[in-house]
Design a protein around this motif. Structure first.
Motif, PDB file in Angstrom:
ATOM      1  N   LYS A 133     -23.893   1.981  41.644  1.00  0.00           N
ATOM      2  CA  LYS A 133     -25.448   1.549  41.757  1.00  0.00           C
ATOM      3  C   LYS A 133     -25.588   1.866  43.317  1.00  0.00           C
ATOM      4  O   LYS A 133     -26.699   1.060  43.900  1.00  0.00           O
ATOM      5  CB  LYS A 133     -25.882   0.441  41.301  1.00  0.00           C
ATOM      6  N   ASP A 143     -28.906   6.230  42.446  1.00  0.00           N
ATOM      7  CA  ASP A 143     -29.406   6.211  41.019  1.00  0.00           C
ATOM      8  C   ASP A 143     -29.551   7.623  40.300  1.00  0.00           C
ATOM      9  O   ASP A 143     -29.403   7.534  39.129  1.00  0.00           O
ATOM     10  CB  ASP A 143     -31.016   5.871  41.194  1.00  0.00           C
ATOM     11  N   THR A 144     -29.031   8.478  41.133  1.00  0.00           N
ATOM     12  CA  THR A 144     -29.058   9.760  40.470  1.00  0.00           C
ATOM     13  C   THR A 144     -28.102  10.969  41.365  1.00  0.00           C
ATOM     14  O   THR A 144     -28.210  10.669  42.453  1.00  0.00           O
ATOM     15  CB  THR A 144     -30.518  10.460  40.027  1.00  0.00           C
ATOM     16  N   VAL A 192     -27.127  10.815  35.957  1.00  0.00           N
ATOM     17  CA  VAL A 192     -27.584   9.584  36.125  1.00  0.00           C
ATOM     18  C   VAL A 192     -26.572   8.594  35.181  1.00  0.00           C
ATOM     19  O   VAL A 192     -25.621   8.926  34.604  1.00  0.00           O
ATOM     20  CB  VAL A 192     -28.921   9.549  35.004  1.00  0.00           C
ATOM     21  N   ARG A 193     -26.771   7.279  35.504  1.00  0.00           N
ATOM     22  CA  ARG A 193     -25.808   6.425  34.879  1.00  0.00           C
ATOM     23  C   ARG A 193     -25.883   6.122  33.142  1.00  0.00           C
ATOM     24  O   ARG A 193     -27.059   6.303  32.723  1.00  0.00           O
ATOM     25  CB  ARG A 193     -26.271   4.797  35.412  1.00  0.00           C
ATOM     26  N   LYS A 194     -24.700   5.860  32.683  1.00  0.00           N
ATOM     27  CA  LYS A 194     -24.763   5.879  31.189  1.00  0.00           C
ATOM     28  C   LYS A 194     -25.840   4.611  30.786  1.00  0.00           C
ATOM     29  O   LYS A 194     -25.879   3.836  31.401  1.00  0.00           O
ATOM     30  CB  LYS A 194     -23.362   5.288  30.785  1.00  0.00           C
ATOM     31  N   VAL A 229     -35.895   6.038  44.123  1.00  0.00           N
ATOM     32  CA  VAL A 229     -34.763   6.330  43.481  1.00  0.00           C
ATOM     33  C   VAL A 229     -33.989   6.727  44.490  1.00  0.00           C
ATOM     34  O   VAL A 229     -34.323   7.810  45.459  1.00  0.00           O
ATOM     35  CB  VAL A 229     -35.039   7.352  42.511  1.00  0.00           C
ATOM     36  N   ASP A 283     -28.916   4.791  31.153  1.00  0.00           N
ATOM     37  CA  ASP A 283     -30.132   4.899  32.127  1.00  0.00           C
ATOM     38  C   ASP A 283     -31.059   5.972  31.187  1.00  0.00           C
ATOM     39  O   ASP A 283     -31.623   6.936  32.165  1.00  0.00           O
ATOM     40  CB  ASP A 283     -30.011   5.375  33.395  1.00  0.00           C
ATOM     41  N   ASP A 284     -31.506   5.621  30.159  1.00  0.00           N
ATOM     42  CA  ASP A 284     -32.487   6.569  29.577  1.00  0.00           C
ATOM     43  C   ASP A 284     -33.868   6.898  30.119  1.00  0.00           C
ATOM     44  O   ASP A 284     -34.532   7.795  29.874  1.00  0.00           O
ATOM     45  CB  ASP A 284     -32.474   6.294  27.903  1.00  0.00           C
ATOM     46  N   GLU A 285     -34.317   5.724  30.542  1.00  0.00           N
ATOM     47  CA  GLU A 285     -35.856   5.806  31.121  1.00  0.00           C
ATOM     48  C   GLU A 285     -35.807   6.955  32.234  1.00  0.00           C
ATOM     49  O   GLU A 285     -36.709   7.717  32.311  1.00  0.00           O
ATOM     50  CB  GLU A 285     -36.033   4.375  31.601  1.00  0.00           C
ATOM     51  N   LEU A 286     -34.756   6.507  33.223  1.00  0.00           N
ATOM     52  CA  LEU A 286     -34.631   7.472  34.363  1.00  0.00           C
ATOM     53  C   LEU A 286     -34.585   9.167  33.876  1.00  0.00           C
ATOM     54  O   LEU A 286     -35.125  10.144  34.218  1.00  0.00           O
ATOM     55  CB  LEU A 286     -33.904   7.154  35.438  1.00  0.00           C
ATOM     56  N   LYS A 287     -33.435   9.045  33.051  1.00  0.00           N
ATOM     57  CA  LYS A 287     -33.086  10.495  32.332  1.00  0.00           C
ATOM     58  C   LYS A 287     -34.394  11.109  31.628  1.00  0.00           C
ATOM     59  O   LYS A 287     -34.613  12.486  31.903  1.00  0.00           O
ATOM     60  CB  LYS A 287     -31.997  10.438  31.382  1.00  0.00           C
TER      61      LYS A 287
END
Length: 265
Positions: free
Chosen positions: A84, A87-88, A221-223, A27, A225-229
């Motif tokens: 991109k 990533d955060t 985080v990107r709109k 990341v 990107d619920d997994e990373l969030k």
């Protein structure tokens, strides 16, 4: 036979390396490469450290993410996230409704007051009346710039924007502006420096404005990107519970910078 064994061993080593690499997701953590002590600072070798760096790495370790600090100018962080390049964002970026139109945020990981500093000998407070006729320096594209324009724009002589907070601090020390607005802890670090002690002092905290200042600082985080969030949120809760957050914080502060509990995003 030896050739076969060498080939087999090499293939096994490559497979093992691939398995290891897959065990941690890489990341890219975006941050603005400017001194913002005690959150971000750079040593003589060029290595970045500070409270926020330590917290970001603790979050990454807890979430089993292979995080790499990736420098991008402050006003390029959100565009860089959306395209991109990173990533955060873990760079004292406050959670605000305006920013949430473009990106998502994790739960907060700290929240400290917003303050005004000014030249010693000038008696004024952190109010529109106190700052009437003053030139106020703020960092561009920050909540402080938005707040100053909203609350002080009609009374101040000028709201002057800078690429970095350090530039605003330098102009304050040189007498080119009357005041600057920033996070209380970051301003306090400047005021504790030799230059800051000589020139300036704290004038007070600004009045709350949840709409502009937000509930605290979170990881951008990107709109979608619920997994990373989700991984970041789980890790923030974990380091708050297991004592790692407190352990890191004690190295830099004498109090808990987390602030009041707030609901998750």
């Amino acid at each position: 036979m030896k050739t076969f064994l060498k080939t087999a061993v090499a293939a096994a080593a490559l497979a093992l390396a691939g398995t290891f690499a897959a065990s941690a997701e890489q990341v890219k953590v975006g941050f603005s490469p400017e001194a913002y002590p005690p959150f971000y600072s750079q040593d003589a070798s060029g290595k970045w450290g500070g409270w926020e760096v330590d917290i970001a790495m603790a979050i990454c370790a807890e979430a089993k993410l292979d995080c790499v600090l990736t420098p991008i100018p402050w006003d390029g962080l959100i565009p860089g996230l959306k395209t991109k390049k990173i990533d955060t964002i873990m760079n004292s970026m406050s959670i605000t409704d305006e920013r949430k139109k473009e990106i998502d945020f994790s739960d907060k990981y700290y929240n400290t007051p917003t303050s005004i500093a000014g030249a010693k000998g000038q008696k004024f407070d952190a109010t529109p009346e106190g700052l009437k006729g003053k030139v106020i320096g703020v960092q561009v594209s920050t909540i402080h710039a938005a707040y100053a324009k909203k609350h002080f724009g009609s009374t101040a002589a000028e709201i002057k924007e800078y690429q970095t907070q350090d530039e605003a601090n330098q102009d304050l020390a040189a007498g080119r502006i009357d005041a600057t607005q920033a996070d209380q802890i970051a301003l306090d670090a400047f005021l504790q420096s030799d230059q800051g002690k000589a020139c300036c002092d704290m004038k007070g905290n600004v009045a709350p404005d949840l709409e502009v200042l937000g509930p605290g600082v979170g990881a951008g985080v990107r709109k979608g990107d619920d997994e990373l969030k989700g991984k970041i949120n789980t890790a923030i809760k974990a380091i708050r519970t297991n004592g790692k957050y407190a352990e890191i914080t004690k190295k830099y502060f004498t109090f808990d910078v987390y602030g009041d509990e707030v609901q998750s995003n």
